[in-house]
Design a protein around this motif. Structure first.
Motif, mmCIF file in Angstrom:
data_model
loop_
_atom_site.group_PDB
_atom_site.id
_atom_site.type_symbol
_atom_site.label_atom_id
_atom_site.label_comp_id
_atom_site.label_asym_id
_atom_site.label_seq_id
_atom_site.Cartn_x
_atom_site.Cartn_y
_atom_site.Cartn_z
ATOM 1 N N ILE A 43 34.692 34.511 40.092
ATOM 2 C CA ILE A 43 35.127 35.557 39.151
ATOM 3 C C ILE A 43 33.912 36.217 38.502
ATOM 4 O O ILE A 43 33.821 37.439 38.398
ATOM 5 N N LEU A 57 36.570 31.633 27.450
ATOM 6 C CA LEU A 57 37.065 31.165 28.733
ATOM 7 C C LEU A 57 38.120 30.109 28.462
ATOM 8 O O LEU A 57 37.953 29.289 27.562
ATOM 9 N N SER A 106 35.428 39.674 26.098
ATOM 10 C CA SER A 106 36.406 39.373 27.155
ATOM 11 C C SER A 106 37.033 37.993 26.992
ATOM 12 O O SER A 106 36.445 37.091 26.393
ATOM 13 N N LEU A 129 39.077 35.198 29.549
ATOM 14 C CA LEU A 129 39.557 34.802 30.873
ATOM 15 C C LEU A 129 40.409 33.569 30.667
ATOM 16 O O LEU A 129 39.914 32.562 30.166
ATOM 17 N N TYR A 180 44.881 33.628 36.846
ATOM 18 C CA TYR A 180 44.050 33.892 35.660
ATOM 19 C C TYR A 180 44.317 35.303 35.186
ATOM 20 O O TYR A 180 44.472 36.213 36.001
ATOM 21 N N LEU A 210 42.370 38.202 33.332
ATOM 22 C CA LEU A 210 41.077 38.648 32.837
ATOM 23 C C LEU A 210 41.338 39.840 31.933
ATOM 24 O O LEU A 210 41.793 40.892 32.390
ATOM 25 N N ARG A 215 39.692 42.432 29.271
ATOM 26 C CA ARG A 215 38.364 42.933 28.907
ATOM 27 C C ARG A 215 38.426 44.054 27.864
ATOM 28 O O ARG A 215 39.403 44.771 27.774
#
Ligand code: SAM
Length: 192
Positions: A13, A102, A140, A142, A181, A183, A185
C-alpha cells in the motif's frame, strides 16, 4: 526480517500511495507483534537511520504485549478504542499531532462472520474520534475492516471528514477473506 507477514500488505500500500514519509508522526493501532511498526519506523526514519532525512515518530498500541523495537514507542496492554489511550497518545506525539493513523486491528475471531464484521466496524468508528483529537489537517487514515452490511456506513462517515476514501484489497491479503482496507486521505477537521 519482519515479525509477521502482514508487513507486506503495508509495504504494498505504501509503495503505491507514499503515506509514510521521513519526519512524519505515525500511530499504529493494533500493532502487535510489530511488523507494521517495523515498516513505519523505516519509512518515517524514526530510528534516525538516515542522518540526512528528518526523524519521524512511531507510536504503536495493542491490547497485547508488543516486543520492543528501536525507533518505536509502544503502548502495550492498551485499548485503542478508549479515551484514556487517546490522552496518552496526545502526550507521546510531538505537538500532540499525527500525520498518519494506521489500523490493522482485528477482534478475536468468534467464528461468526457477521459478528466479527460488526465488532471491527464498531472499533473503526472510534478511530474517527481519535482522528479528531490527533490527526493533522491533510493527514491520512488506513484502516482494516471486514466487508459486510455496515461497511458503507463507515465509508460514509470517513467521506464526511476526508477528501478521498477508497477501498483497497492488497495482493498480500488472502483472496478468500473478507478483509479490506479503507484508505482515507486529506483530513479536514469536522465542523462543529
Ligand atoms: N499489524 C500487526 C503487525 O504487522 O504486526 C498485526 C496486527 S493483528 C492482525 C491485530 C491486532 O489487533 C492484535 O494484536 C490484537 O490484539 C489487536 N487489537 C484488537 N483489538 C484491539 C483494541 N481494542 N486495542 C488495541 N489493539 C487491539
Amino acid at each position: 526480517n519482519f515479525r509477521c507477514r502482514s508487513a507486506f500488505k503495508l509495504l504494498e500500500i505504501d509503495d503505491k500511495f507514499r503515506l509514510l514519509q521521513p519526519g512524519f508522526s505515525v500511530v499504529d493501532c493494533g500493532a502487535a507483534p510489530g511488523a507494521w511498526s517495523q515498516v513505519a519506523v523505516h519509512r518515517v526514519n524514526s530510528a534516525g537511520t538516515d542522518p540526512a532525512a528528518p526523524p519521524g515518530t512511531v507510536v504503536g498500541i495493542d491490547l497485547l504485549h508488543i516486543p520492543p523495537l528501536d525507533g518505536a514507542h509502544f503502548l502495550s496492554c492498551h485499548d485503542v478504542t478508549v479515551p484514556p489511550t487517546h490522552a496518552k497518545l496526545l502526550e507521546l506525539l510531538p505537538g500532540g499531532q499525527a500525520h498518519v493513523i494506521l489500523s490493522d486491528m482485528a477482534p478475536n475471531a468468534s467464528g461468526f462472520r457477521e459478528m466479527d464484521h460488526v465488532k471491527l466496524i464498531t472499533m473503526c468508528f472510534t478511530l474517527l474520534d481519535l482522528a479528531e483529537k490527533i490527526l493533522l489537517p491533510g493527514g491520512s487514515l488506513l484502516c482494516k475492516y471486514l466487508d459486510g452490511i455496515l461497511a458503507h456506513e463507515l465509508q460514509e462517515k470517513l467521506s464526511r471528514v476526508f477528501n478521498s476514501v477508497q477501498t483497497l484489497k492488497p495482493n498480500a491479503s488472502r483472496k478468500d477473506s473478507a478483509e479490506r482496507y479503507f484508505l482515507a486521505r486529506i483530513y479536514k477537521k469536522p465542523e462543529k
